[in-house]
Each structure stands twice: as C-alpha cells, then as structure tokens.
Motif scaffolding. Structure first.
Motif, mmCIF file in Angstrom:
data_model
loop_
_atom_site.group_PDB
_atom_site.id
_atom_site.type_symbol
_atom_site.label_atom_id
_atom_site.label_comp_id
_atom_site.label_asym_id
_atom_site.label_seq_id
_atom_site.Cartn_x
_atom_site.Cartn_y
_atom_site.Cartn_z
ATOM 1 N N ASN A 153 -5.838 0.300 3.927
ATOM 2 C CA ASN A 153 -5.009 -0.888 3.709
ATOM 3 C C ASN A 153 -4.066 -1.187 4.867
ATOM 4 O O ASN A 153 -3.067 -1.878 4.709
ATOM 5 N N LYS A 175 -5.502 -3.311 -3.970
ATOM 6 C CA LYS A 175 -4.557 -4.170 -3.252
ATOM 7 C C LYS A 175 -4.911 -5.643 -3.389
ATOM 8 O O LYS A 175 -4.061 -6.514 -3.206
ATOM 9 N N ARG A 206 1.246 1.494 -1.979
ATOM 10 C CA ARG A 206 -0.103 0.934 -1.862
ATOM 11 C C ARG A 206 -0.303 0.175 -0.564
ATOM 12 O O ARG A 206 -1.356 0.294 0.087
ATOM 13 N N ASP A 207 0.696 -0.612 -0.168
ATOM 14 C CA ASP A 207 0.507 -1.571 0.917
ATOM 15 C C ASP A 207 1.053 -1.127 2.264
ATOM 16 O O ASP A 207 0.554 -1.563 3.303
ATOM 17 N N ALA A 221 4.075 -0.835 -5.039
ATOM 18 C CA ALA A 221 3.543 -1.740 -4.023
ATOM 19 C C ALA A 221 3.759 -1.188 -2.614
ATOM 20 O O ALA A 221 2.881 -1.311 -1.755
ATOM 21 N N PRO A 254 -9.097 1.726 -2.902
ATOM 22 C CA PRO A 254 -7.704 1.326 -2.661
ATOM 23 C C PRO A 254 -7.553 -0.100 -2.161
ATOM 24 O O PRO A 254 -6.541 -0.752 -2.423
ATOM 25 N N GLN A 255 -8.569 -0.595 -1.462
ATOM 26 C CA GLN A 255 -8.514 -1.977 -0.989
ATOM 27 C C GLN A 255 -8.677 -2.961 -2.137
ATOM 28 O O GLN A 255 -8.012 -4.006 -2.182
#
Length: 223
Positions: free
Chosen positions: A161, A114, A85-86, A82, A110-111
């Motif tokens: 992101n 998420k 990713r974020d 996470a 990738p969005q």
C-alpha cells in the motif's frame, strides 16, 4: 526532506509483581522521508516495545508520537486503523502470512482492504513479487515456499500500500546468514525504490551498518 516520524519523550513502564520496569525512559527520534534507520540493541533492550508504540499497536505510553505531522494520541480507533493500513508497513521476524492464500493473494488482500480494485491489486502484487525474484512462485501457498521466500512475500505485503514508513522488527532474524543477507539486500533495494522511510530493529551490527543511520537503544534511551 519532510519528517515522517517524530518521537518526543516516549516512556513505557510495566508492572511485574511489585516491581516497576522502565523499558523506555524518554526516547526522542526523528526520521525523514526516504531515510532508512537502524535501531540497534540487544534482545530485551526495548526495540520491539518502541516499534509497537510507533506502529500504534499498543497503548500505555507517555510522550508524543507524530506521524506525518499528526499526533497519534489524538487518533480515534478508526484513525489508528487507517494509519496502520495506509501509512505504515510492517515486517516481523516471523512472516505471519495467511496460510490458506497464495503468495500473490497475501500481497493483494491488504490492497483490497484499502480499496484498490482487484486488477490494480493484482498488478501491484505481481510487480513487487517479481522484483523480489518470486515470479515463478506467485501461486504457491506459504507452506510450499522456503523461509527466505516467505519473508520476501512479507516484505512485498508490507510495501503493497505504498507506506510512508516501514517498521521492521528483526526482519531476517529467523533466517540463516546467507539467506538473511540476500533478503535484507532486497528489502533495502525495494524500500529505496519505493521511496519509503524505514525503522529497522536489529541486534546485528553488520546489517545495521548497511543503513543510512544507526540509533542505539541502551537502558531505555537512544544513544
């Protein structure tokens, strides 16, 4: 400004045959929100190793890595995923785009992972790519883009992101000098506009001088 990244006493060694190689020998650094920092050093100095540690891509390190005030060593696998990713964005020397997807789709995916809606992801991707001069190339796959265009897509993907920290490893090292200058200027502009912090590994003094601060990695420690 708040501290996005804090590294204390970071060490990394590798065993090669019967020899221990100390790549990082107690690295300390701090990066504040919105700050763009150059990590300067020759090939083999440990720049990529440091970025892999900060990017939570590799284990085996000693020391502390704090990302937005959270100790990375305490993360479980899901929390590490996470965080990558974020909170973190990555740009490499080679673009690593998905070859079967268009420029737009490479920034949308990738969005979606998420949790963004398709409409939100498309709008965000179009805005980023248009801002990087790729409005006419949205539906092109990587094989139909130039090297500079592919790297622009990689930059947009890294920022898709809205990461707090972008990690870039020789982001223009695979481009000719003229194209590298253009792409890096666009990278700096976009990172500043987005309000992200960035740690950029490079061996190029001229590129390093464009950033807010320069750290030099020598024999496993920062100078």
């Amino acid at each position: 400004m708040s501290e996005v990244l804090g590294v204390r006493g970071l060490r990394r060694s590798f065993r090669q045959a019967n020899v221990t190689i100390d790549v990082l020998r107690g690295v300390d650094l701090a990066i504040r929100a919105g700050e763009i920092v150059a990590l300067l050093g020759p090939s083999g100095s440990g720049k990529s190793t440091l970025l892999q540690a900060v990017g939570l891509l590799e284990g085996g390190f000693e020391g502390s890595i704090m990302i937005q005030g959270r100790e990375a060593a305490a993360f479980n696998d899901a929390e590490r995923t996470a965080m990558r990713r974020d909170t973190l964005g990555f740009v490499y020397q080679f673009h690593h785009l998905l070859p079967d997807f268009t420029a737009l789709e490479n920034v949308v995916i990738p969005q979606l992972v998420k949790g963004a809606s398709r409409a939100e992801a498309n709008a965000r991707a179009q805005s980023l790519l248009t801002g990087l001069g790729l409005a006419e190339r949205l539906t092109h796959r990587p094989s139909k883009l130039s090297g500079g265009e592919q790297q622009r897509v990689a930059v947009a993907r890294a920022l898709a992101n809205r990461p707090a920290l972008v990690l870039a490893d020789e982001p223009t090292g695979n481009l000719d000098e003229a194209t590298a200058d253009i792409v890096f200027d666009e990278f700096l502009r976009l990172v500043r506009e987005e309000g992200s912090a960035a740690l950029v590994a490079t061996h190029n003094e001229r590129i390093a001088a464009r950033m807010d601060r320069v750290l030099r990695l020598h024999e496993g420690v920062l100078e």
